[in-house]
Enzyme design. Structure first.
Site, short mmCIF file in Angstrom:
data_model
loop_
_atom_site.label_atom_id
_atom_site.label_comp_id
_atom_site.label_asym_id
_atom_site.label_seq_id
_atom_site.Cartn_x
_atom_site.Cartn_y
_atom_site.Cartn_z
CG ASP A 113 2.23 -27.46 90.13
OD1 ASP A 113 1.00 -27.36 90.31
OD2 ASP A 113 2.74 -28.22 89.26
CG ASP A 167 7.96 -34.86 93.29
OD1 ASP A 167 6.92 -35.01 93.97
OD2 ASP A 167 8.39 -35.72 92.50
CB ALA A 196 0.20 -31.56 94.46
CB THR A 233 1.84 -37.78 92.89
OG1 THR A 233 3.06 -37.51 92.19
CG2 THR A 233 1.13 -36.47 93.20
CB THR A 244 -12.19 -37.11 94.44
OG1 THR A 244 -13.20 -37.45 93.49
CG2 THR A 244 -11.46 -38.39 94.83
CG ASP A 245 -17.50 -37.21 93.62
OD1 ASP A 245 -16.42 -37.49 93.04
OD2 ASP A 245 -18.52 -36.83 93.01
CD GLU A 246 -13.55 -40.08 90.33
OE1 GLU A 246 -12.87 -41.10 90.14
OE2 GLU A 246 -13.66 -39.17 89.49
CE1 TYR A 280 -7.53 -38.58 91.34
CE2 TYR A 280 -9.83 -39.27 91.23
CZ TYR A 280 -8.88 -38.31 91.53
OH TYR A 280 -9.28 -37.09 92.03
CE LYS A 339 -7.37 -36.90 95.80
NZ LYS A 339 -6.42 -35.73 95.88
CG ASN A 351 -16.99 -35.10 87.72
OD1 ASN A 351 -17.30 -35.92 88.59
ND2 ASN A 351 -16.36 -35.44 86.62
CE1 TYR A 377 -13.53 -42.22 76.80
CE2 TYR A 377 -13.52 -42.15 79.20
CZ TYR A 377 -12.90 -41.90 77.99
OH TYR A 377 -11.64 -41.35 77.97
P1 NAD Z 1 -4.81 -31.17 87.80
O1 NAD Z 1 -4.33 -32.46 87.25
O2 NAD Z 1 -5.39 -30.15 86.87
O3 NAD Z 1 -3.60 -30.44 88.56
C1 NAD Z 1 -2.73 -31.13 89.41
C2 NAD Z 1 -1.52 -30.23 89.68
O4 NAD Z 1 -0.64 -30.93 90.58
C3 NAD Z 1 -0.70 -29.90 88.43
O5 NAD Z 1 -0.36 -28.54 88.41
C4 NAD Z 1 0.54 -30.77 88.57
O6 NAD Z 1 1.70 -30.22 87.96
C5 NAD Z 1 0.68 -30.86 90.10
N1 NAD Z 1 1.42 -32.05 90.54
C6 NAD Z 1 1.21 -33.33 90.14
N2 NAD Z 1 2.09 -34.15 90.76
C7 NAD Z 1 2.85 -33.37 91.57
C8 NAD Z 1 3.90 -33.62 92.49
N3 NAD Z 1 4.38 -34.86 92.68
N4 NAD Z 1 4.43 -32.59 93.16
C9 NAD Z 1 3.97 -31.32 92.98
N5 NAD Z 1 2.99 -31.02 92.13
C10 NAD Z 1 2.42 -32.03 91.43
O7 NAD Z 1 -5.82 -31.53 88.96
P2 NAD Z 1 -7.15 -30.78 89.43
O8 NAD Z 1 -8.27 -31.22 88.59
O9 NAD Z 1 -6.87 -29.34 89.59
O10 NAD Z 1 -7.36 -31.46 90.87
C11 NAD Z 1 -6.77 -30.88 92.02
C12 NAD Z 1 -7.11 -31.73 93.23
O11 NAD Z 1 -8.51 -31.80 93.39
C13 NAD Z 1 -6.64 -33.19 93.12
O12 NAD Z 1 -6.18 -33.60 94.39
C14 NAD Z 1 -7.87 -33.96 92.72
O13 NAD Z 1 -7.82 -35.28 93.20
C15 NAD Z 1 -8.94 -33.15 93.43
N6 NAD Z 1 -10.26 -33.20 92.78
C16 NAD Z 1 -10.43 -32.80 91.49
C17 NAD Z 1 -11.70 -32.81 90.92
C18 NAD Z 1 -11.94 -32.35 89.51
O14 NAD Z 1 -13.07 -32.43 89.04
N7 NAD Z 1 -10.96 -31.86 88.80
C19 NAD Z 1 -12.80 -33.26 91.66
C20 NAD Z 1 -12.58 -33.69 92.98
C21 NAD Z 1 -11.31 -33.64 93.52
O1 TDX Z 2 -13.43 -38.55 76.33
C1 TDX Z 2 -14.15 -38.79 77.32
N1 TDX Z 2 -15.39 -39.33 77.13
C2 TDX Z 2 -16.22 -39.63 78.17
O2 TDX Z 2 -17.34 -40.12 77.94
C3 TDX Z 2 -13.71 -38.51 78.65
C4 TDX Z 2 -12.35 -37.91 78.92
C5 TDX Z 2 -14.57 -38.80 79.69
N2 TDX Z 2 -15.79 -39.35 79.46
C6 TDX Z 2 -16.71 -39.62 80.59
C7 TDX Z 2 -16.09 -40.37 81.76
C8 TDX Z 2 -16.82 -39.80 82.94
O3 TDX Z 2 -18.04 -40.49 83.15
O4 TDX Z 2 -17.07 -38.34 81.12
C9 TDX Z 2 -17.14 -38.36 82.55
C10 TDX Z 2 -16.16 -37.35 83.10
O5 TDX Z 2 -14.86 -37.83 82.82
P1 TDX Z 2 -13.54 -37.08 83.34
O6 TDX Z 2 -13.54 -35.66 82.88
O7 TDX Z 2 -12.36 -37.94 83.00
O8 TDX Z 2 -13.79 -37.02 84.93
P2 TDX Z 2 -14.02 -38.17 86.02
O9 TDX Z 2 -13.44 -39.45 85.59
O10 TDX Z 2 -15.48 -38.15 86.38
O11 TDX Z 2 -13.14 -37.58 87.24
C11 TDX Z 2 -13.11 -36.15 87.53
O12 TDX Z 2 -13.93 -35.84 88.62
C12 TDX Z 2 -13.54 -36.32 89.88
C13 TDX Z 2 -11.68 -35.71 87.80
O13 TDX Z 2 -10.84 -36.02 86.69
C14 TDX Z 2 -11.16 -36.33 89.07
O14 TDX Z 2 -9.84 -35.84 89.36
C15 TDX Z 2 -12.10 -35.98 90.19
O15 TDX Z 2 -11.70 -36.59 91.38
#
Ligand code: NAD
Ligand code: TDX
Length: 331
Positions: A31, A57, A80, A98, A134-136, A160, A164, A189, A217
Site C-alpha cells: 500500500d 506504489d 489498490a 494508479t 465496481t458496478d460503476e 473513475y 476501472k 457501494n 447532491y
Molecule cells: P480506498 O480509497 O479506501 O483505499 C484504497 C487504498 O489503496 C488506500 O489504502 C491507498 O493508500 C491505496 N493506494 C492508492 N493508490 C495506490 C498505489 N498507487 N499503490 C499502492 N497503494 C495505493 O478504497 P476502497 O473503498 O477500499 O476500494 C478498494 C477497491 O474496491 C478499489 O479498487 C475500488 O475501486 C473498489 N470498489 C470500492 C467500492 C466502495 O464502495 N468503496 C465499491 C466497488 C468497488
Molecule cells: O457529500 C456527499 N453528498 C452526496 O449526496 C457525497 C460524498 C456523496 N453524495 C452522493 C453521491 C452518490 O450518489 O452519495 C452517493 C454516494 O457517494 P460516494 O460515497 O461518493 O460513493 P459513489 O460515488 O457512489 O462511489 C462508491 O461506490 C462505488 C465508491 O466511492 C466507489 O469507489 C465505488 O466504486
C-alpha cells in the site's frame, strides 16, 4: 497472498477477515499510504506474525517484481485504487496512473512470475489474480431498468469508472491472451467501519456530529445499492477460492436506497444517540449536483449465489446503526 491497497477501507476489512478465517494464510499488504490509506486501519491485525506490510506504489514495476520473487505469491487480491468519484472529476491524472497503469504493472508481474517462457501457465489451478472492481463500470440505470448483470455492456461515465473499466478489460485480456488465472469482481457501494471521511455515509455522520450542513447532491433521489463491507469481503474470499478463471462476479447488497432516505435514517439514529442536537434532519442541505452523477445502481448477484454460494447477509438497518456507532464517537 498479496493484497494491494490493504490499508484502505475494503482492503483492511478484508485482511482481518482473511487472517481470522484462514489460520495458515500468509498475507502481504502492498500500500502506498495515500491520503486514503493508513496503518491504523490495520491496527487490530498489525501484530499478527502472518501479516507483512510493504509501503510502496503498485506502479513501481521493480518493487512489485521483487515482491513476487521474494514471497512466491499464489494469490493476488488487487484493491489498490484511487476510489473517490468526486476526486476523479477534479483531477483525473492520478486515477489513470494508479487504476489503469498500476493494474497493468501488477498483471505483468503476475504474468512474469506465474507463466513459463512458452506461455504455459504453471500450476494455474492453484493461482488466482482477483481484480476488485465496481458496478460503476456498467454506467447508470433508470427506474425501470433491471439490475446490472455480468453480461451488461460496459458504459463508464466518470473518469473513475472509466479507469476501472479499462483495468477490467486489461485483466480480461491477460486471461484470454496469456492464460493468466484472472477473476474479476464488480460490487456495489460498500459501507461499514474504516471508510474514508470523504465518502457519503461518513460525511453525513460527521456533519451531524459537528452540527454542520449535510451536503446532499442534486435532489437526493440518486439510488445506490448498499453492501456491508464484510459481506463483500466474504464474497471476494469465495471468488478467490471458487471462482472460475476468466469470469466476472457481481456482488450487490439487495438494498437499493435513495441518498436522501439514507441520510434521513442516519439523522434519526443520531437523534437517539445525541438527543440534545435533535432533530438532525434540519441539517440536510441540497447542494450543486456532481457532474455526470449516475442516477441509479443496482446489482444482480445471481451468478455469485449460484457459483460461489454467496449472498449478502447483513440487514441494512442493523448495518447502518453499527456504522453510526463506529464513526460518531470518532468525530
Ligand atoms: P480506498 O480509497 O479506501 O483505499 C484504497 C487504498 O489503496 C488506500 O489504502 C491507498 O493508500 C491505496 N493506494 C492508492 N493508490 C495506490 C498505489 N498507487 N499503490 C499502492 N497503494 C495505493 O478504497 P476502497 O473503498 O477500499 O476500494 C478498494 C477497491 O474496491 C478499489 O479498487 C475500488 O475501486 C473498489 N470498489 C470500492 C467500492 C466502495 O464502495 N468503496 C465499491 C466497488 C468497488
Ligand atoms: O457529500 C456527499 N453528498 C452526496 O449526496 C457525497 C460524498 C456523496 N453524495 C452522493 C453521491 C452518490 O450518489 O452519495 C452517493 C454516494 O457517494 P460516494 O460515497 O461518493 O460513493 P459513489 O460515488 O457512489 O462511489 C462508491 O461506490 C462505488 C465508491 O466511492 C466507489 O469507489 C465505488 O466504486
Amino acid at each position: 497472498m498479496l493484497v494491494t491497497g490493504g490499508a484502505g477501507f475494503i482492503g483492511s476489512n478484508f485482511v482481518r477477515v482473511m487472517l481470522d478465517n484462514h489460520p495458515t494464510l500468509l498475507v502481504c499488504v502492498l500500500d502506498k499510504l495515500t491520503y486514503a490509506g493508513c496503518k491504523e486501519n490495520l491496527q487490530e491485525v498489525w501484530e499478527n506474525p502472518r501479516l507483512s506490510f510493504v509501503e510502496g506504489d503498485i506502479c513501481d514495476a521493480k518493487l512489485v517484481a521483487d515482491l513476487f520473487a521474494r514471497h512466491k505469491f499464489d494469490t493476488v487480491i488487487h484493491f489498490a485504487a484511487e476510489s473517490h468519484v468526486d476526486n476523479s472529476i477534479s483531477g483525473p491524472a492520478a486515477f489513470i496512473q494508479t487504476n489503469f497503469v498500476g493494474s497493468f504493472v501488477l498483471l505483468e508481474a503476475a504474468r512474469t512470475a506465474w507463466l513459463s517462457a512458452d506461455g504455459k501457465s504453471v500450476a494455474a489451478d492453484q493461482r488466482r489474480f482477483v481484480h476488485v472492481s465496481t458496478d460503476e463500470v456498467y454506467g447508470q440505470l433508470t427506474r425501470e431498468d433491471s439490475p446490472f448483470e455480468e453480461s451488461t455492456p460496459y458504459d463508464p461515465r466518470s473518469p473513475y469508472s472509466a479507469t476501472k473499466a479499462g483495468a477490467d478489460h486489461l485483466a480480461s485480456a491477460y486471461f484470454h491472451t496469456y492464460g493468466l488465472p484472472v477473476v474479476i469482481t464488480n460490487c456495489s457501494n460498500n459501507y461499514g467501519p474504516r471508510q474514508h471521511d470523504e465518502k457519503f455515509l461518513p460525511t453525513v455522520i460527521r456533519s451531524c456530529r459537528h452540527q454542520q450542513p449535510i451536503p446532499i447532491y442534486g435532489d437526493g433521489s440518486n439510488i445506490r445499492d448498499w453492501l456491508w463491507v464484510e459481506d463483500h469481503c466474504h464474497g471476494i474470499d469465495r471468488a478467490a477460492r471458487l471462482g472460475q478463471t476468466g469470469r466476472s462476479y457481481n456482488f450487490g447488497g439487495n438494498c437499493e436506497r435513495p441518498n436522501i432516505e439514507v441520510a434521513r435514517k442516519i439523522c434519526h439514529l443520531m437523534d437517539v444517540r445525541y438527543p440534545d442536537n435533535a432533530p438532525h434532519e434540519k441539517l440536510l442541505t441540497f447542494v450543486e449536483d456532481r457532474l455526470g452523477h449516475d442516477w441509479r445502481y443496482a446489482v444482480s448477484f445471481q451468478r455469485a449465489q449460484a457459483e460461489l454460494g454467496w449472498r449478502p447477509t447483513t440487514n441494512f438497518e442493523q448495518g447502518l446503526a453499527d456504522t453510526v456507532d463506529w464513526y460518531a464517537p470518532r468525530y
